[in-house]
Scaffold this motif. Sequence first.
Motif, PDB file in Angstrom:
ATOM      1  N   PRO A 191      12.771  13.161  41.622  1.00 29.09           N
ATOM      2  CA  PRO A 191      13.370  11.669  42.233  1.00 29.09           C
ATOM      3  C   PRO A 191      14.060  12.092  43.463  1.00 29.09           C
ATOM      4  O   PRO A 191      14.335  10.634  44.003  1.00 29.09           O
ATOM      5  CB  PRO A 191      14.490  12.602  40.480  1.00 29.09           C
ATOM      6  CG  PRO A 191      14.202  13.035  39.495  1.00 29.09           C
ATOM      7  CD  PRO A 191      13.020  14.137  39.953  1.00 29.09           C
ATOM      8  N   GLU A 192      14.215  13.075  43.869  1.00 32.14           N
ATOM      9  CA  GLU A 192      14.921  13.483  44.897  1.00 32.14           C
ATOM     10  C   GLU A 192      13.924  12.875  45.802  1.00 32.14           C
ATOM     11  O   GLU A 192      14.462  12.079  46.894  1.00 32.14           O
ATOM     12  CB  GLU A 192      15.108  14.509  45.751  1.00 32.14           C
ATOM     13  CG  GLU A 192      16.559  15.876  45.024  1.00 32.14           C
ATOM     14  CD  GLU A 192      18.300  14.952  44.671  1.00 32.14           C
ATOM     15  OE1 GLU A 192      18.103  13.880  46.022  1.00 32.14           O
ATOM     16  OE2 GLU A 192      19.432  14.837  44.435  1.00 32.14           O
ATOM     17  N   THR A 193      13.028  13.056  45.857  1.00 31.71           N
ATOM     18  CA  THR A 193      12.439  12.487  46.419  1.00 31.71           C
ATOM     19  C   THR A 193      11.401  11.060  46.179  1.00 31.71           C
ATOM     20  O   THR A 193      11.760  10.199  47.830  1.00 31.71           O
ATOM     21  CB  THR A 193      10.315  13.637  46.164  1.00 31.71           C
ATOM     22  OG1 THR A 193      10.673  14.431  46.078  1.00 31.71           O
ATOM     23  CG2 THR A 193       9.233  13.059  46.852  1.00 31.71           C
ATOM     24  N   ILE A 194      11.517  10.132  45.174  1.00 24.32           N
ATOM     25  CA  ILE A 194      11.745   9.111  45.462  1.00 24.32           C
ATOM     26  C   ILE A 194      13.227   8.276  46.034  1.00 24.32           C
ATOM     27  O   ILE A 194      13.143   7.539  46.300  1.00 24.32           O
ATOM     28  CB  ILE A 194      11.825   8.379  43.597  1.00 24.32           C
ATOM     29  CG1 ILE A 194      10.711   9.319  42.980  1.00 24.32           C
ATOM     30  CG2 ILE A 194      11.766   7.147  43.309  1.00 24.32           C
ATOM     31  CD1 ILE A 194      10.296   9.509  41.305  1.00 24.32           C
ATOM     32  N   ALA A 195      13.724   8.998  45.641  1.00 24.36           N
ATOM     33  CA  ALA A 195      15.516   8.622  46.386  1.00 24.36           C
ATOM     34  C   ALA A 195      15.253   8.494  47.803  1.00 24.36           C
ATOM     35  O   ALA A 195      15.706   7.655  48.573  1.00 24.36           O
ATOM     36  CB  ALA A 195      16.473   9.511  45.669  1.00 24.36           C
ATOM     37  N   ASP A 196      14.144   9.690  48.312  1.00 23.42           N
ATOM     38  CA  ASP A 196      14.106   9.871  49.396  1.00 23.42           C
ATOM     39  C   ASP A 196      12.815   8.777  50.091  1.00 23.42           C
ATOM     40  O   ASP A 196      13.353   7.626  51.103  1.00 23.42           O
ATOM     41  CB  ASP A 196      13.712  10.818  50.164  1.00 23.42           C
ATOM     42  CG  ASP A 196      14.623  12.064  50.165  1.00 23.42           C
ATOM     43  OD1 ASP A 196      15.390  11.698  50.345  1.00 23.42           O
ATOM     44  OD2 ASP A 196      13.588  13.251  50.245  1.00 23.42           O
ATOM     45  N   ARG A 197      12.040   8.390  49.085  1.00 28.30           N
ATOM     46  CA  ARG A 197      10.974   6.789  50.111  1.00 28.30           C
ATOM     47  C   ARG A 197      12.095   5.653  49.957  1.00 28.30           C
ATOM     48  O   ARG A 197      11.970   4.793  50.584  1.00 28.30           O
ATOM     49  CB  ARG A 197      10.087   7.052  49.036  1.00 28.30           C
ATOM     50  CG  ARG A 197       9.332   8.476  48.963  1.00 28.30           C
ATOM     51  CD  ARG A 197       8.246   8.468  48.032  1.00 28.30           C
ATOM     52  NE  ARG A 197       7.724   9.533  47.410  1.00 28.30           N
ATOM     53  CZ  ARG A 197       6.466  10.193  46.773  1.00 28.30           C
ATOM     54  NH1 ARG A 197       6.816   9.274  45.135  1.00 28.30           N
ATOM     55  NH2 ARG A 197       5.835  10.995  46.951  1.00 28.30           N
ATOM     56  N   ILE A 198      12.807   5.804  48.746  1.00 34.53           N
ATOM     57  CA  ILE A 198      14.233   4.057  48.933  1.00 34.53           C
ATOM     58  C   ILE A 198      14.924   3.493  50.114  1.00 34.53           C
ATOM     59  O   ILE A 198      14.678   3.022  50.263  1.00 34.53           O
ATOM     60  CB  ILE A 198      14.173   4.321  47.142  1.00 34.53           C
ATOM     61  CG1 ILE A 198      13.759   3.755  46.368  1.00 34.53           C
ATOM     62  CG2 ILE A 198      15.703   3.199  47.829  1.00 34.53           C
ATOM     63  CD1 ILE A 198      14.430   4.088  44.552  1.00 34.53           C
ATOM     64  N   GLU A 199      15.070   5.095  49.848  1.00 38.90           N
ATOM     65  CA  GLU A 199      16.177   5.142  51.380  1.00 38.90           C
ATOM     66  C   GLU A 199      15.311   4.811  52.907  1.00 38.90           C
ATOM     67  O   GLU A 199      15.854   4.103  53.360  1.00 38.90           O
ATOM     68  CB  GLU A 199      17.199   6.745  51.490  1.00 38.90           C
ATOM     69  CG  GLU A 199      18.069   7.162  50.800  1.00 38.90           C
ATOM     70  CD  GLU A 199      18.795   8.302  50.853  1.00 38.90           C
ATOM     71  OE1 GLU A 199      19.697   8.128  51.306  1.00 38.90           O
ATOM     72  OE2 GLU A 199      18.505   9.158  50.354  1.00 38.90           O
ATOM     73  N   ARG A 200      14.317   5.680  52.708  1.00 36.93           N
ATOM     74  CA  ARG A 200      13.623   5.123  54.433  1.00 36.93           C
ATOM     75  C   ARG A 200      13.866   3.386  54.448  1.00 36.93           C
ATOM     76  O   ARG A 200      13.352   3.266  55.220  1.00 36.93           O
ATOM     77  CB  ARG A 200      12.581   6.089  54.149  1.00 36.93           C
ATOM     78  CG  ARG A 200      11.418   5.954  53.717  1.00 36.93           C
ATOM     79  CD  ARG A 200      10.670   6.460  54.024  1.00 36.93           C
ATOM     80  NE  ARG A 200       9.186   7.601  52.593  1.00 36.93           N
ATOM     81  CZ  ARG A 200       8.652   8.260  52.618  1.00 36.93           C
ATOM     82  NH1 ARG A 200       8.897   9.357  52.704  1.00 36.93           N
ATOM     83  NH2 ARG A 200       7.560   8.267  52.312  1.00 36.93           N
ATOM     84  N   VAL A 201      13.251   3.034  53.490  1.00 35.95           N
ATOM     85  CA  VAL A 201      12.180   1.857  53.054  1.00 35.95           C
ATOM     86  C   VAL A 201      14.381   0.311  53.732  1.00 35.95           C
ATOM     87  O   VAL A 201      14.201   0.008  54.178  1.00 35.95           O
ATOM     88  CB  VAL A 201      12.008   1.060  51.917  1.00 35.95           C
ATOM     89  CG1 VAL A 201      11.828  -0.086  51.575  1.00 35.95           C
ATOM     90  CG2 VAL A 201      10.473   1.664  51.971  1.00 35.95           C
ATOM     91  N   ALA A 202      14.843   1.512  52.819  1.00 33.80           N
ATOM     92  CA  ALA A 202      15.816   0.471  52.718  1.00 33.80           C
ATOM     93  C   ALA A 202      17.018   0.574  53.911  1.00 33.80           C
ATOM     94  O   ALA A 202      17.545  -0.228  54.536  1.00 33.80           O
ATOM     95  CB  ALA A 202      17.231   1.013  51.548  1.00 33.80           C
ATOM     96  N   ASN A 203      16.739   1.761  54.913  1.00 29.71           N
ATOM     97  CA  ASN A 203      17.364   1.604  55.742  1.00 29.71           C
ATOM     98  C   ASN A 203      16.347   1.005  57.107  1.00 29.71           C
ATOM     99  O   ASN A 203      17.357   1.359  58.340  1.00 29.71           O
ATOM    100  CB  ASN A 203      17.486   3.209  56.549  1.00 29.71           C
ATOM    101  CG  ASN A 203      18.079   3.833  55.305  1.00 29.71           C
ATOM    102  OD1 ASN A 203      19.573   3.777  55.468  1.00 29.71           O
ATOM    103  ND2 ASN A 203      17.939   5.431  55.342  1.00 29.71           N
ATOM    104  N   VAL A 204      15.172   0.384  57.232  1.00 30.26           N
ATOM    105  CA  VAL A 204      15.059  -0.419  58.130  1.00 30.26           C
ATOM    106  C   VAL A 204      14.695  -2.315  57.788  1.00 30.26           C
ATOM    107  O   VAL A 204      14.540  -2.480  58.710  1.00 30.26           O
ATOM    108  CB  VAL A 204      13.127   0.279  58.615  1.00 30.26           C
ATOM    109  CG1 VAL A 204      13.451   1.732  58.375  1.00 30.26           C
ATOM    110  CG2 VAL A 204      12.645  -0.095  57.193  1.00 30.26           C
ATOM    111  N   VAL A 205      15.799  -2.598  56.691  1.00 29.21           N
ATOM    112  CA  VAL A 205      15.570  -3.887  56.584  1.00 29.21           C
ATOM    113  C   VAL A 205      17.218  -3.813  56.418  1.00 29.21           C
ATOM    114  O   VAL A 205      18.319  -3.291  56.001  1.00 29.21           O
ATOM    115  CB  VAL A 205      14.360  -3.917  54.808  1.00 29.21           C
ATOM    116  CG1 VAL A 205      13.171  -3.908  54.937  1.00 29.21           C
ATOM    117  CG2 VAL A 205      15.517  -3.346  53.997  1.00 29.21           C
ATOM    118  N   PRO A 206      17.325  -5.983  56.423  1.00 27.52           N
ATOM    119  CA  PRO A 206      19.279  -5.442  56.886  1.00 27.52           C
ATOM    120  C   PRO A 206      19.676  -5.557  55.399  1.00 27.52           C
ATOM    121  O   PRO A 206      18.793  -5.796  54.178  1.00 27.52           O
ATOM    122  CB  PRO A 206      18.640  -7.138  56.784  1.00 27.52           C
ATOM    123  CG  PRO A 206      17.595  -7.352  56.845  1.00 27.52           C
ATOM    124  CD  PRO A 206      16.451  -6.654  56.721  1.00 27.52           C
TER     125      PRO A 206
END
Length: 385
Positions: A324-339
């Motif tokens: 789950p922490e890896t999944i959260a990391d993947r979500i975060e890096r996408v979230a951090n490059v979009v508005p």
Amino acid sequence: MSTHDGDRIQTTHIGSLPRPPELLDLLRTREAGGDVDAEEWDRVSREATDDIVDRQLATGIDEINNGEQPRVSFNYYVGDRLTNIGGKREQELWADLEEYPAVAEDTFETDVIDLAKQPAVTGEIRYEGHDAAEQEIEQLREALDGTGVDIEDTFFTTASPSVVAATHVDEHYDDHAEYVFDIADAMAEEYEIFAETGATLQIDAPDLLATGHSHLFADDSVEEFREVVELHVDALNEALSGIPEEQVRLHTCWGSYEGPHHLDTDLVDMLPTLYEADISGLSVEQANPRHQHEYRAFAEHPLPEDWTLIPGVVDVKTNIIDHPETIADRIERVANVVPDDTEIVAAPDCGFGTQAGLGMVHPDIAWPKLEALVEGAEIASERLR
């Protein structure tokens, strides 16, 4: 669906889920040309749909569907819904697998469908799948009864005109554009049937990244392939005419198979063309080890205003249960490059049962992966507040 700057990040999946053995037996008989009793088919596919709805709700997934239980595959199911599809032709290896033929021997092994062959289109394409589509709707509606979930809160998957063209040998049309647009006119009828339920319509179009450039158009340059994709997007838009964009999401990927993928098209080269589709949600792989770095493409080519991004954050090609922490990391890096106001819905990269009988992820592992997806989305929601 919710934004990542305050509310909980919601979750979904990409359509296909493991089918029970009894249903696989019936699909195997059908695929071999055998007779299947209509009452038995209805009972078994109905029970499978009931079970798949219950299991999705138990995982905590927000946006659910029928798991494509009655379909032999995400694309070849149209053989029962479009006219003049018949016969089998040898399929050439995809470009990346041609370089590693020993790997290819096991890549598409299933005892339900012969994926070494492709069905052929031998005459004019028309739609005749109304009864089958309506049966899917009825079965899902009955499965949802008593669960507190309305059919408007679910989604239906359906094949894009271009993936049908890419995976069916054309032996009738002399012109590729005519071929694709005739399929679009036919598939538009299915799109309308599902859209009338109020559910989200998910268009499956892996060819826009993979099936096309790795197979039919493997010799094309990126620029030439982009022109093909533009044609395919135009055909899709024609088929979606009259369906509100906010009701449609598009899934594309680099092919749900465990292969080298070293010749895959780069996402950054294709995003502007994908953005021409008349949709409001885009699902694309981001857990695939070949493409995890491509979240940066969304910074270079920002998502259209009011679109939802559905990043794949769970790998569907390995039996390792993503942490789950890896999944959260993947979500975060996408979230951090979009508005900050971009809606994000977390999902797996692709389906867990895109072809009946072929699953790189064991059915017993698919469900823990979805549970990890829900937990990972919760972790990411907390971090991004």
